[in-house]
Design a protein around this motif. Structure first.
Motif, short mmCIF file in Angstrom:
data_model
loop_
_atom_site.label_atom_id
_atom_site.label_comp_id
_atom_site.label_asym_id
_atom_site.label_seq_id
_atom_site.Cartn_x
_atom_site.Cartn_y
_atom_site.Cartn_z
N HIS A 97 -10.77 81.39 -8.68
CA HIS A 97 -11.22 82.76 -8.49
C HIS A 97 -12.64 82.80 -7.95
CE1 HIS A 97 -12.55 81.68 -12.54
NE2 HIS A 97 -13.48 82.61 -12.45
N TYR A 98 -13.47 81.82 -8.35
CA TYR A 98 -14.82 81.75 -7.79
C TYR A 98 -14.76 81.48 -6.29
CZ TYR A 98 -17.17 81.65 -12.35
OH TYR A 98 -17.67 81.97 -13.59
N PHE A 99 -13.98 80.48 -5.92
CA PHE A 99 -13.88 80.10 -4.52
C PHE A 99 -13.35 81.26 -3.68
CE2 PHE A 99 -11.88 78.18 -0.82
CZ PHE A 99 -12.82 77.24 -0.42
N THR A 100 -12.29 81.90 -4.16
CA THR A 100 -11.71 83.03 -3.42
C THR A 100 -12.69 84.19 -3.31
OG1 THR A 100 -9.50 82.40 -4.21
CG2 THR A 100 -9.78 84.63 -3.34
N SER A 101 -13.40 84.47 -4.39
CA SER A 101 -14.35 85.58 -4.38
C SER A 101 -15.52 85.30 -3.43
CB SER A 101 -14.87 85.84 -5.79
OG SER A 101 -13.82 86.21 -6.66
N ILE A 102 -15.98 84.04 -3.41
CA ILE A 102 -17.05 83.67 -2.48
C ILE A 102 -16.57 83.82 -1.05
CG2 ILE A 102 -18.40 81.70 -1.63
CD1 ILE A 102 -18.56 80.73 -4.54
N LEU A 104 -14.24 85.85 0.09
CA LEU A 104 -14.13 87.27 0.41
C LEU A 104 -15.51 87.89 0.62
CD1 LEU A 104 -11.33 88.34 -2.13
CD2 LEU A 104 -11.11 88.06 0.35
N ALA A 105 -16.47 87.50 -0.21
CA ALA A 105 -17.83 88.05 -0.08
C ALA A 105 -18.45 87.66 1.25
CB ALA A 105 -18.69 87.57 -1.24
N LEU A 106 -18.30 86.41 1.65
CA LEU A 106 -18.87 85.97 2.92
C LEU A 106 -18.17 86.63 4.10
CD1 LEU A 106 -19.48 82.16 2.26
CD2 LEU A 106 -21.19 83.98 2.40
N ASN A 107 -16.86 86.79 4.00
CA ASN A 107 -16.13 87.47 5.08
C ASN A 107 -16.58 88.92 5.22
OD1 ASN A 107 -14.56 85.28 5.87
ND2 ASN A 107 -12.94 85.73 4.39
N ALA A 108 -17.01 89.52 4.11
CA ALA A 108 -17.48 90.90 4.14
C ALA A 108 -18.97 91.00 4.45
CB ALA A 108 -17.18 91.58 2.80
N GLY A 109 -19.62 89.86 4.65
CA GLY A 109 -21.05 89.86 4.94
C GLY A 109 -21.93 90.04 3.73
#
Length: 321
Positions: A97-102, A104-109
């Motif tokens: 979940h950490y990896f996925t959230s990171i 998603l956050a980077l993809n969203a800027g």
């Protein structure tokens, strides 16, 4: 039964992941802390005693239960015991979940959010980190965690020790961290044996993981990076995982140059070869590297499962009359 046990455990974990802060892990951590308190008198022999006592408490009962179930031909109970132990020792979804959230956050800027997540996951100071550095550390952490929580467990479960081997691997991995990495333990002799024991326990699994990454990724670059750069890390096993994994994805991971051995200076005018820069193959990590990591890990997992299926099928065919 081995293949089905692992397959069932993986399916159960996908549906209901075991949290990293579950009560069983908490009890093991508490026991390790008590061992350190009781036995740490500043000598490595005390660490050896504590290590073997931890193994006796956790590994021996696991093996005894399995062997008793097999001895009395309680096949279904032995199968259930295998599934339970693999489920408890695997950690495929512990930190995903950490990896996925990171990602998603980077993809969203949202670099600030990605830095906060990475700091929570790795306990590192991420203030001021750029996206490329966040990506690099996330990829490295993911590859190392996957090896230690999945592929290393697979290997030792397949050994004659069975579920006891899986428990031994995970407990030894935890002790190697718990008794050497904390600030107050870094210069202590107590954890030296635990670190050395895990080095040898992980010697074959870490190389099999590197081979798996090479087979399912860019084989040539993975092998080249492994052969030429893995030994330059202070921690050789991590160097093998990161160099092979990075080479397989075409990404430069880690910073082995900091501990690189000095190479002999060669006069280019005296040799008939074209000298290349002494750098790892691949490009700097970027956001796309996160998705490449997911693909590499899943392909490596499928490779392990395919090989296990072939081995199990051969055993079943050989055992049938």
């Amino acid at each position: 039964m081995t293949f089905l046990s692992i397959l069932c455990a993986l399916l159960i974990e996908q549906m209901k992941p075991l949290r990293a802060d579950n009560p069983i892990y908490a009890e093991i951590k508490s026991l390790a802390l008590r061992m350190e308190t009781w036995f740490n008198a500043g000598h490595s022999t005390h660490g050896r005693l504590g290590w073997f006592l931890m193994m006796a408490i956790l590994v021996v009962p696991t093996g005894l239960i399995y062997w008793v179930l097999k001895y009395y031909n309680w096949t279904l109970a032995a199968f259930a015991w295998n599934v339970l132990i693999i489920y408890l020792t695997l950690g495929f979804r512990h930190y995903s979940h950490y990896f996925t959230s990171i990602q998603l956050a980077l993809n969203a800027g949202d670099e600030a959010g990605a830095r906060a997540l990475l700091a929570e996951w790795t306990k590192l100071d991420t203030i001021g980190m750029e996206a490329s550095e966040i990506t690099r550390i996330a990829v490295e952490k993911s590859l190392i965690t996957t090896h230690r929580n999945v592929f290393g467990v697979f290997f030792w479960f397949l050994m004659p020790l069975g579920p006891a081997g899986a428990v031994m691997y995970r407990v030894s991995e935890y002790l190697a961290r718990a008794w050497t990495e904390p600030e107050h333990m870094r210069n202590e002799a107590f954890g030296q044996f635990a670190a050395r024991a895990f080095y040898w326990i992980d010697w074959i699994p870490v190389r099999l993981t590197a081979v798996a990454f090479a087979v399912v990724g860019n084989f040539e670059d993975a092998i080249y990076a492994w052969r030429n750069f893995a030994h330059r890390w202070t921690n050789e096993p991590l160097g093998i995982i990161l160099s092979a994994g990075g080479g397989a994805m075409g990404v430069r991971l880690g910073s082995p140059a900091e501990t690189a051995v000095k190479a002999q200076v060669i006069d280019a005018t005296t040799v008939d070869i074209e000298l290349e820069d002494d750098v790892m193959p691949g490009e700097e990590p970027n956001i796309r590297s996160l998705q490449s990591t997911v693909g590499l890990v899943w392909r490596a997992l499928l490779l392990w499962m395919l090989l296990l299926l072939l081995i199990s099928s051969a055993w079943w065919l050989g055992a049938s009359p």
